[in-house]
Each structure stands twice: as structure tokens, then as C-alpha cells.
Motif scaffolding. Sequence first.
Motif, mmCIF file in Angstrom:
data_model
loop_
_atom_site.group_PDB
_atom_site.id
_atom_site.type_symbol
_atom_site.label_atom_id
_atom_site.label_comp_id
_atom_site.label_asym_id
_atom_site.label_seq_id
_atom_site.Cartn_x
_atom_site.Cartn_y
_atom_site.Cartn_z
ATOM 1 N N ASP A 190 0.846 -1.199 0.000
ATOM 2 C CA ASP A 190 0.000 0.000 0.000
ATOM 3 C C ASP A 190 0.878 1.244 0.000
ATOM 4 O O ASP A 190 1.524 1.557 1.007
ATOM 5 C CB ASP A 190 -0.900 0.027 1.233
ATOM 6 C CG ASP A 190 -1.935 -1.082 1.238
ATOM 7 O OD1 ASP A 190 -2.175 -1.670 0.166
ATOM 8 O OD2 ASP A 190 -2.503 -1.360 2.314
ATOM 9 N N ARG A 221 0.876 5.153 -0.032
ATOM 10 C CA ARG A 221 -0.056 6.241 0.279
ATOM 11 C C ARG A 221 0.625 7.596 0.059
ATOM 12 O O ARG A 221 1.618 7.917 0.710
ATOM 13 C CB ARG A 221 -0.547 6.134 1.723
ATOM 14 C CG ARG A 221 -1.243 4.805 1.999
ATOM 15 C CD ARG A 221 -1.784 4.718 3.427
ATOM 16 N NE ARG A 221 -2.319 3.390 3.694
ATOM 17 C CZ ARG A 221 -3.544 2.994 3.376
ATOM 18 N NH1 ARG A 221 -4.369 3.859 2.782
ATOM 19 N NH2 ARG A 221 -3.948 1.766 3.655
ATOM 20 N N ARG A 264 -2.375 0.497 -4.536
ATOM 21 C CA ARG A 264 -2.279 -0.781 -3.819
ATOM 22 C C ARG A 264 -1.959 -1.858 -4.847
ATOM 23 O O ARG A 264 -2.713 -2.062 -5.802
ATOM 24 C CB ARG A 264 -3.594 -1.079 -3.110
ATOM 25 C CG ARG A 264 -3.685 -2.434 -2.436
ATOM 26 C CD ARG A 264 -4.938 -2.501 -1.567
ATOM 27 N NE ARG A 264 -4.785 -1.689 -0.367
ATOM 28 C CZ ARG A 264 -5.794 -1.076 0.268
ATOM 29 N NH1 ARG A 264 -7.015 -1.152 -0.218
ATOM 30 N NH2 ARG A 264 -5.550 -0.379 1.364
#
Length: 419
Positions: free
Chosen positions: A210, A212, A271
Motif C-alpha cells: 500500500d 499512500r 495498492r
Amino acid sequence: MWRDLLPLGRHPESGGYRRYAWTGADAECRAWFAAQAGLRGLRLDVDRNGNQWAWLGDPAAGDAVVTGSHLDSVPDGGAFDGPLGVVSAFAALDELRRRGTPLSRPLGIVNFGDEEGARFGLACVGSRLTAGQLTRAQAHRLTDGDGITLPRAMEAAGHDPDAIGADPERLARIGAFVELHVEQGRALDLSGDRVGIAGAIWPHGRWRFDFRGEANHAGTTRLADRRDPMLPYAETVLAARREAELAGAVATFGKIAVEPNGVNAIPSLVRGWLDSRAADRTSLDTVVAGVEKAARLHAAAHGVDLDVVRESHTPVVDFDHALRDELARILHRDRDRDRDRDRDSDSDGDRGPAPGRIPVLGTGAGHDAGILSASIPTAMLFVRNPTGVSHSPAEHAAEDDCLAGVAALADVLEGLVDR
């Protein structure tokens, strides 16, 4: 059988199959299995986890010999992965009856549910539940891309989701499980063999990365001001390829989710799912550690946060050595028998080269046989795949090779049920 099964769940545009668990296409495949069992006078049994079993003889007698595979598919998958093992199981039974083989042990054919994990993201759900490697609570938390839970999907298909769980009584009745499968690679094509035996399944797993960052306008945000998670993700994909090459392994980022997923928006989240497989645990750990190290370096360079979650891991699976050796003995014996028969019928006396030993292959693909190997003796046969392509509409095996697989499976079953 093959002709009747072929159109079920086939997508008209891609030509591939979308036989996902607990859908209409899955129901059609299950009906096909039930019909084949009925045509042969077999007793149909659907277990608490939705797996279908067709029995010749009483499984309660114990020490049963079971064969089969699965009928579900990956998205736009090929016609052979799974179905070849089920079709060949019924055809091998037909061959045993033609030979008049006496059965001293019960014989079963199985269609395991949700082997590919295409809908709920976890492979081999039916066999995992049966073997106690997936609990009812864990299964009830599985959700598909539309937010439908596994229990809801099962209930809609007429199956009780509260009944699922480990089934040790059923497994205790099975003395051997042999799964035939199209080879997912080109080892047999390169060796010139039609059929091979599985030696082991490589350790493998799935990891979620992931990345971000910060969503922003694609047209007005300076490059220097961006925290774009797509950049470290792209660099991580390349790193995975490098690490796999160095370790003699495989690593693939084949699935990605992007938020907000707009053409004119810098992503806030990327992701990606890593699938990696290697011949041994050390090599696999080396690849994943190298990919994660590269990902963290690239994420930091772009001001992006990173979380890495291991979603699944399967250690190396060594198939039962005694059963594997028994398969090799049976098939090598029958090779010698066929060679002698051909030699006796050869008018010019040219015996030709003697066939070699049945090849034993490792594989990077997971299978129901691998799941069950922790509970019962299991083995696998592979049928030649001339291109090595799998999980694709281009997946293929020649008819002669498929028939050779049926003959090999019949020989193996005959050797096991009449001993």
C-alpha cells in the motif's frame, strides 16, 4: 464430456472462462458434474463445504482412492486448468470398466469448490475448509469485489454457510488422492514426454503493498510538489523482476487498485499485490525482502508512506514419497509393457530406443492436492502443455496428450484400487 463442458461459463468476447465460485456458471458446472456421475451410476455427495464427490463403492469402508480436480477458473482463464483433471477422472473410470478391473477399494471423483480464488481472493477454499486450514470464521470474512460475503454467496446458491468447516471424518476415509492437471510450464514439451509426475510445489505467497501519497490536480500541481504513489509502485514492479531473476524465482505484480482512479488526478493510494514463488523458502524470503527494501527506498524518495501486508503464505509441499514412487513404478512398468508389445509387433525387428523414466517435476502453482497433502497421501500427474501458457484462453493440450493422460491415470488407479 469435453464438448458438453466447453461452453459453460465462457465469455463471448474474450474466449476465456469466468467460472467463479457460487455463480450461475459455477452452478452449471456443478450440474454437469452431477450429470456425469448419474450417467455412470455413481453416488453423488455434496459435503458441508460445497465440494462434490461421486462414489463407486462405499466410502465408509475406508482406504478409498480419489481423483479429480476443480471446475472453477481465474478471470478469462483457459479450458484445461482444473477441468482436464475432472474430465480425465470420469474417462479413466470408463477405461477401468472397459478393462474389467476389479475394485478392492472404494473409488471417488471430486470437484473441489473455489480452487482458483478468483472471486474471494483466497485459493483452494473448498479443500482448505475440508482440511481445517481455513476456519469458518475466517471464511465468513471473505468478500468479493462487489462487497458480497462468502456466506451470502453460498446461501444464494442454496448452500448452508454455517455448516462449513473441517471434515476430518471424510479425509480419514481416503487412502490416496491423485490429481491430474495440465502442466503449467513447458518442462514436458522440452523433454518430449506426454505425462509427468509432480515432485513438489514451490513455496509461494501473496503480499499487499500500500503506497499512500497525496491526491492532487494532474494539471496544476508542479512535479516537485507531488507525493505521487504511482512512481514508487512502478519502480517496485521493476525491482521485483530484478530480484526474481537474481534468485532464479518468479515475482509478479498482477493486480492493482488506485484511488481516486481519475485520469486527471494524482493518486492518493496505489495498492499492488505481489505474487512470488521459488524453489525453496530461503530463495522466496530473499526475493520478498529485496522487493520490500526497494519499495521502501523508492517510497521515501517520493515522500510516500508504505505498508506491506503478507496476505498468504504456503510452505514447500513435498508430495507423499511412497505414493509418488508407486505412481512412477506403475507408469514405468506400463511403459515397459507397451514397449515390449510394440517390439513384438514390429515386422522389421527395429526395437527403437527404450523409453526413459517418467519425469518428476517441481511446480510453482498451488493445487488442492497440495492442500490435502498435510492430511492424506497425495500425488499429481501432469499432462504436456506445448506452449506452457496457463490461466489464459490460449491454454492448450493436444488431444493425443490428453488421451495419454487418461491412460496414465487409469493405470495408476488400477494399480492402487487392485492392490
